[in-house]
Design an enzyme around this catalytic site. Structure first.
Site, PDB file in Angstrom:
ATOM      1  CB  CYS A 292     -10.031  44.498-101.180  1.00 12.61           C
ATOM      2  SG  CYS A 292     -11.278  45.428-102.073  1.00 12.61           S
TER       3      CYS A 292
ATOM      4  CG  ASN B 235      -9.625  49.634-104.264  1.00 15.79           C
ATOM      5  OD1 ASN B 235      -9.410  48.461-104.534  1.00 15.79           O
ATOM      6  ND2 ASN B 235     -10.228  50.013-103.166  1.00 15.79           N
TER       7      ASN B 235
ATOM      8  CG  HIS C   9      -6.796  46.788-100.496  1.00 19.63           C
ATOM      9  ND1 HIS C   9      -6.728  46.684-101.870  1.00 19.63           N
ATOM     10  CD2 HIS C   9      -8.032  47.293-100.198  1.00 19.63           C
ATOM     11  CE1 HIS C   9      -7.884  47.097-102.375  1.00 19.63           C
ATOM     12  NE2 HIS C   9      -8.679  47.468-101.394  1.00 19.63           N
TER      13      HIS C   9
END
Ligand code: UT7
Length: 348
Positions: A123, A298, A267
């Site tokens: 990520c 996500n 993030h």
């Protein structure tokens, strides 16, 4: 020994010039997921901030989503594909090991002879790619670099996994980086902790899976494809105890403080992690905080450009604003930098 030329004509500064995204057509609300994981819409919203996510359909491949986001980013930057010298693509869910998705995207966009490669940093991938792109531009190795964060994490989800099935999602975001009169991408603060690889990982590699398939075929048994697994508590703890330091380092490296920020784009892992970072950093009330997780979930390497675009599209932030970006996840790896936000393309 002959003296080697260090670089072509370097550029003093690099900046994000334009941004684009691709959000898959299919919207999956919590209600569609809860029964399989014995959960509820209320639990998912309150523990993660997610109300819905987009999951890609078969034609919405890593390459197709990347190319769509890239076309928008190029339009926003008012550049054509043949003005791009390099493509740096961050992903952890491309099921093809070669060629790189970056090279295929470059060709799909009609680029000729652009340098192209993929980055795997979970990520944190987009911020790793952005740092590399800025350095390529500043070093004079490329004039314009297309940076892409893209995922099809729905391909790696065990639909019965209570920790992952409701979190991860699909999409793409792209940013064109190019030379600028003033600096638009601060020095990156980055690192990794390989001692915590078990906290987010694919549960078996493909060699193990093929052996399992062969054994199942021989015995008439069953096999299970690789899935992404996460120790949510361990990642959450790391995020809320360590990452405020990464943010402070990124601010320090760029010579600014939270008081100078217009926006914060972490993030989109969990809205409670975002809240904890906002609090730990003493972020002023007026700073726009990216909350794209609510409708997007996500999307790992795609989450920061997608969240950036959502802030810009909603009017909560504008091109040129000063924003702190922070990517973090599998590795455990992180990367953050302060940027001046790019332009968005007018909507069709
Ligand atoms: O993108 C890469 C980086 N990833 C992250 O940053 C993710 C970080 N971690 C997280 O976001 C959170 O850990 C989760 C959202 C994954 C989980 O939230 P949590 O608050 O840490 O839940 P937990 O695992 O501590 O479980 C709390 C309770 C337990 O019940 P008891 O023992 O308190 O009765 C679990 O059984 O919630 C229960 N639970 C669930 N209930 C409904 C766990 N998962 C679920 C679920 N639905 N899906």
């Amino acid at each position: 020994m002959p003296a080697l030329i260090a670089t072509a004509a370097p550029n003093a500064h690099a900046a994000p010039l334009g941004i684009g995204v691709y959000r898959p057509r299919r919207i999956v609300p919590n209600a569609e997921i809860v029964d399989r994981i014995d959960s509820s819409d209320e639990w998912i919203r309150s523990r993660s901030g997610i109300a819905a996510r987009h999951w890609a359909e078969p034609d919405e491949t890593i390459v197709a989503m990347s190319a769509a986001a890239a076309r928008q980013a190029l339009a926003a930057a008012q550049l054509s594909a043949d003005q791009v010298d390099a493509v740096v693509l961050a992903t952890s869910s491309q099921m093809v090991l070669g060629p790189s998705a970056g090279a295929v995207v470059a060709t799909e966009l009609g680029m000729h002879n652009a340098a192209a490669f993929d980055i795997s940093a979970g990520c944190a991938g987009f911020c790793y790619a952005l740092a590399n792109a800025a350095n390529l531009v500043r070093a004079g190795q490329a004039r314009h670099v297309l940076v892409i964060g893209v995922e099809r994490l729905s391909d790696l989800l065990d639909p019965t996994d209570r920790t992952c099935a409701f979190i991860f999602a699909d999409g793409a975001g792209a940013v064109v980086v190019g030379p600028a009169d003033t600096e638009g991408i601060g020095p990156v603060a980055w690192g990794s902790d390989g001692s915590q690889t078990a906290a987010i990982k694919q549960d078996k590699d493909f060699q193990e899976y093929f052996a399992e398939v062969a054994a199942a075929e021989a015995s008439g048994g069953t096999s299970q494809r690789p899935y992404i697994r996460m120790n949510g508590t361990a990642v959450f703890r790391w995020a809320v105890t360590f990452l405020d330091k990464a943010c402070r380092d990124a601010l320090h490296n760029a010579g600014v403080t939270v008081e100078d920020l217009d926006a914060f784009v972490p993030h989109q892992a969990n809205s409670r992690i975002t809240d904890a970072l906002v609090k730990a950093l003493g972020m002023p009330e007026r700073v726009a905080i990216a909350r794209d997780i609510t409708d997007t979930g996500n999307t790992s390497a795609a989450s920061i450009p997608m969240a950036m675009e959502q802030l810009l599209r909603s009017g909560a932030a504008k091109a040129g604003d000063t924003a702190l970006l922070l990517g973090f996840g599998a590795g455990l790896a992180y990367a953050g930098q302060v940027v001046h936000l790019p332009a968005i393309a007018p909507q069709d």
